[in-house]
Design an enzyme around this catalytic site. Structure first.
Site, PDB file in Angstrom:
ATOM      1  N   ARG A 265     -37.044  41.245  20.816  1.00 38.15           N
ATOM      2  CA  ARG A 265     -36.772  42.685  20.627  1.00 38.15           C
ATOM      3  C   ARG A 265     -35.404  42.953  20.009  1.00 38.15           C
ATOM      4  NH1 ARG A 265     -39.406  42.812  25.636  1.00 38.15           N
ATOM      5  NH2 ARG A 265     -41.537  43.530  25.338  1.00 38.15           N
ATOM      6  N   LYS A 287     -31.482  47.555   5.939  1.00 38.81           N
ATOM      7  CA  LYS A 287     -32.922  47.657   5.685  1.00 38.81           C
ATOM      8  C   LYS A 287     -33.469  46.236   5.589  1.00 38.81           C
ATOM      9  CE  LYS A 287     -33.430  50.694   2.133  1.00 38.81           C
ATOM     10  NZ  LYS A 287     -34.267  51.522   1.244  1.00 38.81           N
ATOM     11  N   GLU A 328     -27.708  46.170 -11.212  1.00 38.78           N
ATOM     12  CA  GLU A 328     -27.424  46.970 -10.014  1.00 38.78           C
ATOM     13  C   GLU A 328     -25.944  47.368  -9.959  1.00 38.78           C
ATOM     14  OE1 GLU A 328     -29.734  48.219  -8.157  1.00 38.78           O
ATOM     15  OE2 GLU A 328     -31.412  46.810  -7.947  1.00 38.78           O
ATOM     16  N   LYS A 365     -21.640  51.133  -1.633  1.00 41.20           N
ATOM     17  CA  LYS A 365     -22.926  51.166  -0.916  1.00 41.20           C
ATOM     18  C   LYS A 365     -22.701  51.345   0.582  1.00 41.20           C
ATOM     19  CE  LYS A 365     -27.437  49.578   0.077  1.00 41.20           C
ATOM     20  NZ  LYS A 365     -28.574  48.675  -0.069  1.00 41.20           N
ATOM     21  N   GLU A 375     -31.707  56.676   5.722  1.00 42.96           N
ATOM     22  CA  GLU A 375     -32.228  57.125   4.424  1.00 42.96           C
ATOM     23  C   GLU A 375     -33.000  58.443   4.530  1.00 42.96           C
ATOM     24  OE1 GLU A 375     -33.947  54.042   2.091  1.00 42.96           O
ATOM     25  OE2 GLU A 375     -34.209  55.330   0.355  1.00 42.96           O
ATOM     26  N   ARG A 379     -28.677  58.739   0.921  1.00 40.83           N
ATOM     27  CA  ARG A 379     -28.925  57.360   0.513  1.00 40.83           C
ATOM     28  C   ARG A 379     -29.904  57.299  -0.666  1.00 40.83           C
ATOM     29  NH1 ARG A 379     -29.663  52.488   4.971  1.00 40.83           N
ATOM     30  NH2 ARG A 379     -29.984  50.791   3.501  1.00 40.83           N
ATOM     31  N   ASN A 383     -31.332  55.169  -5.552  1.00 39.06           N
ATOM     32  CA  ASN A 383     -32.537  54.899  -6.342  1.00 39.06           C
ATOM     33  C   ASN A 383     -32.405  55.290  -7.814  1.00 39.06           C
ATOM     34  OD1 ASN A 383     -34.196  53.711  -4.352  1.00 39.06           O
ATOM     35  ND2 ASN A 383     -34.474  55.727  -3.415  1.00 39.06           N
ATOM     36  N   HIS A 386     -34.584  53.738 -10.463  1.00 40.97           N
ATOM     37  CA  HIS A 386     -35.639  53.012  -9.752  1.00 40.97           C
ATOM     38  C   HIS A 386     -37.006  53.696  -9.817  1.00 40.97           C
ATOM     39  CE1 HIS A 386     -32.373  50.542  -8.401  1.00 40.97           C
ATOM     40  NE2 HIS A 386     -33.149  49.809  -7.612  1.00 40.97           N
ATOM     41  N   HIS A 390     -39.235  50.931 -10.843  1.00 40.60           N
ATOM     42  CA  HIS A 390     -40.283  50.384  -9.971  1.00 40.60           C
ATOM     43  C   HIS A 390     -41.641  50.433 -10.641  1.00 40.60           C
ATOM     44  CE1 HIS A 390     -37.949  50.782  -5.933  1.00 40.60           C
ATOM     45  NE2 HIS A 390     -37.988  49.522  -6.333  1.00 40.60           N
ATOM     46  N   HIS A 403     -36.493  42.296 -10.577  1.00 39.22           N
ATOM     47  CA  HIS A 403     -36.221  43.672 -10.164  1.00 39.22           C
ATOM     48  C   HIS A 403     -35.063  44.281 -10.970  1.00 39.22           C
ATOM     49  CE1 HIS A 403     -35.611  47.154  -7.623  1.00 39.22           C
ATOM     50  NE2 HIS A 403     -34.350  46.791  -7.455  1.00 39.22           N
TER      51      HIS A 403
HETATM   52  N1  LIG Z   1     -32.958  45.481   1.938  1.00 44.18           N
HETATM   53  C1  LIG Z   1     -32.493  46.127   0.893  1.00 44.18           C
HETATM   54  O1  LIG Z   1     -31.806  47.153   1.023  1.00 44.18           O
HETATM   55  C2  LIG Z   1     -32.788  45.588  -0.470  1.00 44.18           C
HETATM   56  C3  LIG Z   1     -32.141  46.127  -1.591  1.00 44.18           C
HETATM   57  C4  LIG Z   1     -32.397  45.567  -2.837  1.00 44.18           C
HETATM   58  C5  LIG Z   1     -33.277  44.516  -2.957  1.00 44.18           C
HETATM   59  N2  LIG Z   1     -33.908  44.033  -1.850  1.00 44.18           N
HETATM   60  C6  LIG Z   1     -34.854  42.909  -1.941  1.00 44.18           C
HETATM   61  O2  LIG Z   1     -34.149  41.776  -2.423  1.00 44.18           O
HETATM   62  C7  LIG Z   1     -35.073  40.916  -3.072  1.00 44.18           C
HETATM   63  C8  LIG Z   1     -34.438  40.416  -4.338  1.00 44.18           C
HETATM   64  O3  LIG Z   1     -33.269  39.728  -4.009  1.00 44.18           O
HETATM   65  P1  LIG Z   1     -32.640  38.632  -5.001  1.00 44.18           P
HETATM   66  O4  LIG Z   1     -32.584  39.182  -6.345  1.00 44.18           O
HETATM   67  O5  LIG Z   1     -31.415  38.159  -4.357  1.00 44.18           O
HETATM   68  O6  LIG Z   1     -33.768  37.516  -5.061  1.00 44.18           O
HETATM   69  P2  LIG Z   1     -34.030  36.117  -4.323  1.00 44.18           P
HETATM   70  O7  LIG Z   1     -33.707  36.148  -2.896  1.00 44.18           O
HETATM   71  O8  LIG Z   1     -35.414  35.768  -4.680  1.00 44.18           O
HETATM   72  O9  LIG Z   1     -33.028  35.130  -5.075  1.00 44.18           O
HETATM   73  C9  LIG Z   1     -33.227  34.844  -6.432  1.00 44.18           C
HETATM   74  C10 LIG Z   1     -33.327  33.341  -6.694  1.00 44.18           C
HETATM   75  O10 LIG Z   1     -32.030  32.771  -6.614  1.00 44.18           O
HETATM   76  C11 LIG Z   1     -32.023  31.649  -5.728  1.00 44.18           C
HETATM   77  N3  LIG Z   1     -30.682  31.613  -5.173  1.00 44.18           N
HETATM   78  C12 LIG Z   1     -30.163  32.378  -4.196  1.00 44.18           C
HETATM   79  N4  LIG Z   1     -28.853  32.154  -4.070  1.00 44.18           N
HETATM   80  C13 LIG Z   1     -28.523  31.223  -4.987  1.00 44.18           C
HETATM   81  C14 LIG Z   1     -27.304  30.595  -5.353  1.00 44.18           C
HETATM   82  N5  LIG Z   1     -26.141  30.945  -4.784  1.00 44.18           N
HETATM   83  N6  LIG Z   1     -27.337  29.669  -6.331  1.00 44.18           N
HETATM   84  C15 LIG Z   1     -28.504  29.365  -6.949  1.00 44.18           C
HETATM   85  N7  LIG Z   1     -29.668  29.937  -6.667  1.00 44.18           N
HETATM   86  C16 LIG Z   1     -29.687  30.855  -5.687  1.00 44.18           C
HETATM   87  C17 LIG Z   1     -33.164  31.920  -4.791  1.00 44.18           C
HETATM   88  O11 LIG Z   1     -33.651  30.732  -4.227  1.00 44.18           O
HETATM   89  C18 LIG Z   1     -34.179  32.586  -5.698  1.00 44.18           C
HETATM   90  O12 LIG Z   1     -34.890  31.618  -6.401  1.00 44.18           O
HETATM   91  C19 LIG Z   1     -36.342  41.713  -3.294  1.00 44.18           C
HETATM   92  O13 LIG Z   1     -37.336  41.248  -2.415  1.00 44.18           O
HETATM   93  C20 LIG Z   1     -35.945  43.143  -2.937  1.00 44.18           C
HETATM   94  O14 LIG Z   1     -37.007  43.865  -2.384  1.00 44.18           O
HETATM   95  C21 LIG Z   1     -33.668  44.545  -0.625  1.00 44.18           C
HETATM   96 ZN   LIG Z   2     -32.653  47.901  -6.843  1.00 44.09          ZN
END
Ligand SMILES: NC(=O)c1ccc[n+]([C@@H]2O[C@H](COP(=O)([O-])OP(=O)(O)OC[C@H]3O[C@@H](n4cnc5c(N)ncnc54)[C@H](O)[C@@H]3O)[C@@H](O)[C@H]2O)c1
Ligand SMILES: [Zn+2]
Length: 507
Positions: A265, A287, A328, A365, A375, A379, A383, A386, A390, A403
């Protein structure tokens, strides 16, 4: 490290120009965190037996600086990790910087000097060094580099209330070279498990009872991915009082954070984002989510205790992932305006200067999230770009575009709409298009069916009564959320974004 951090806490030191709001924010932060407050000027006055202005007048600035050094040293040596209002000059200089780096975490409240002057004048507060606005501006120009060099977090203070700033600092989003290797310091003797992307697992230090490696990527954010983590946390006998350190990109912090939110929990977690997207966006704000019937459709708000952004981790990031993160950053700079936009509009600064951008984006942020944790309103500005972004991302099929690449396309579209509907200065969209292209990002997605983009937009979470809503900019630094855009303009913008008409068609 020293006694001050034995329980996993370091003193938090606030610095910035006079008029930045340090004393009010420090008081609110100390209350919020239940920590003692140290006002360095008050400590100095107690030791010297006279007021700061009198010390300056009778003994001179050098004498004051000596008092200041002693007071800072004493504050940093306290075992109860106080919140320290460091005044304007105490953190400057190599000696102070080294001590702060060793023992504390530093947040810079960055205020434009004209705003600071108005506040000082309004409050009728006399400062020995800043007798007029020009003098204050000169002091500001002199000190900015020093504040930047010592800061572990930068908060833009011009438009934020003190309580929001205190809440943002309490989110503990720290950016510092090498901080991932120091993650273990925050564990304070608790039982801890590391969940880490294999790409960075070996670069996170700490004594963990288990180290769980995950292959980063969207597949990690699945029911199966979460189930595996839950079972590994159980096998490690993690209890309610334990902590999960989650290191990786947004996919790993999303699934790891969700597992922390739900295991027993809810157990504490610390995020160590390792991608640019993670450091400026995904790991900040609590989030967490996995994908079940749709992207991010099962999740929880569960704030990490701290977010440790280590620019050194980014050295191995593939160029395409780095560029996606830059999209971003551009988004954040357009929302924040001010010094962040001035930095970003010069283009990707290369590795050496990236930390400064990350720090400012993370600070912005954190400030937005602190004002609207669930949100419900503000917040939503995050977007920007986006809505169409999206749509394009979904129509391309997840995996087709990163993304951040889809966001680049969506940003240009949102800026063209903003010029047309919200009064954004002409030329902004062109400038941003050139900036994104220069960073290796796409600004249109030729070959994607516009109808598929529009259909995906109709299913977007941000729609109201079946209509997509947009974030538009009145000006750089002045976003408007929840904006309706006439159908024919949406269709033209999507046509331009998919390259199926000249982009000028929507302008
Ligand atoms: N929670 C939130 O507020 C929020 C906001 C924006 C995005 N997201 C989510 O984040 C995700 C995208 O995140 P991302 O772009 O970091 O993608 P990711 O986690 O897939 O990382 C991208 C790639 O880089 C690799 N990687 C990570 N760190 C590395 C490093 N230091 N050196 C080499 N390779 C590395 C990973 O293995 C992966 O292959 C999506 O699922 C999206 O929905 C969440
Ligand atoms: Zn984004």
């Amino acid at each position: 490290v020293g006694a001050a951090v034995a329980d996993g806490k370091r003193p938090i030191v606030l610095c910035g120009l006079m008029g930045a709001g340090k004393s009010t924010v420090a008081r609110l932060l100390a209350e919020r965190l239940g920590r003692p407050l140290v006002d360095l000027d008050a400590e100095i006055e107690a030791v010297a037996g006279s007021g700061v202005a009198e010390i300056f007048a009778s003994a001179g600035e050098e004498a004051f600086r000596a008092y200041e050094r002693d007071a800072l040293r004493a504050a940093l040596a306290r075992p109860d990790a106080p919140v320290v209002d460091a005044g304007g000059g105490a953190v400057l200089g190599g000696e102070a910087r080294a001590a702060l780096h060793e023992r504390a975490l530093v947040a810079w409240l960055d205020v434009p000097s004209d705003v600071a002057w108005e506040r000082l004048a309004e409050g009728g507060r006399v400062r020995p060094l800043a007798a007029d606005p020009a003098r204050l501006a000169a002091i500001d120009a002199e000190r900015r580099e020093g504040y930047a060099a010592v800061a572990d977090a930068i908060l833009p203070t011009a438009a934020a209330a003190p309580d929001a700033l205190a809440a943002a600092i309490a989110l503990a989003v720290w950016t510092r070279e090498g901080i991932a290797a120091g993650a273990g310091e925050l564990l304070g003797g608790r039982r801890a498990v590391l969940v880490a992307d294999s790409a960075v697992a070996r670069r996170v230090a700490g004594s963990f009872v288990a180290r769980i490696e995950v292959s980063g990527g969207e597949e990690a954010k699945s029911v199966a991915g979460a189930e595996r983590l839950w079972r590994e946390l159980a096998a490690a006998e993690l209890e309610r009082g334990g902590v999960v350190v989650v290191a990786g990109g947004g996919t790993v912090t999303d699934v790891g954070g969700l597992c922390a939110a739900t295991f027993r929990r809810g157990v504490a977690w610390i995020a160590v984002p390792s991608t640019l997207v993670g450091q400026v966006d995904a790991a900040i704000g609590g989030k967490t989510a996995i994908n079940v019937a749709a992207k991010n459709d099962v999740g929880a708000f569960w704030l990490p205790e701290a977010v440790l952004c280590d620019p050194a981790l980014l050295a191995t990031l593939p160029a395409r992932e780095r560029a996606a993160g830059f999209a971003e950053i551009v988004k954040t700079a357009l929302l924040a305006g001010g010094p962040l936009w001035d930095l970003v509009r010069r283009g990707d600064p290369g590795d050496a200067a990236l930390a400064g951008l990350v720090q400012r984006c993370a600070g912005y942020k954190a400030l937005v999230v602190a004002q609207d944790p669930q949100e419900r309103s503000l917040r939503a500005v995050l977007n920007l770009g986006h809505t169409i972004g999206h749509g394009v991302e979904a129509a391309a099929g997840y995996g087709g575009l990163l993304h951040g690449e889809a966001v680049a396309i969506g940003l240009v579209a949102a800026l063209r709409l903003s010029e047309r509907l919200a009064g954004l200065a002409g030329g902004t969209a062109d400038e941003v298009e050139a900036l994104l292209t220069g960073a290796g990002l796409p600004v249109a997605a030729p070959g994607i069916e516009p109808g598929a983009v529009l259909a995906a937009m109709r299913h977007d979470k941000k729609r109201v009564g079946g209509e997509p809503r947009f974030v538009l900019l009145e000006a750089v630094g002045a976003p408007l959320a929840g904006q309706r855009v006439p159908d024919e303009l949406v269709r033209a913008a999507v046509a331009a974004a998919t390259g199926s008409s000249s982009r000028r068609a929507s302008a």
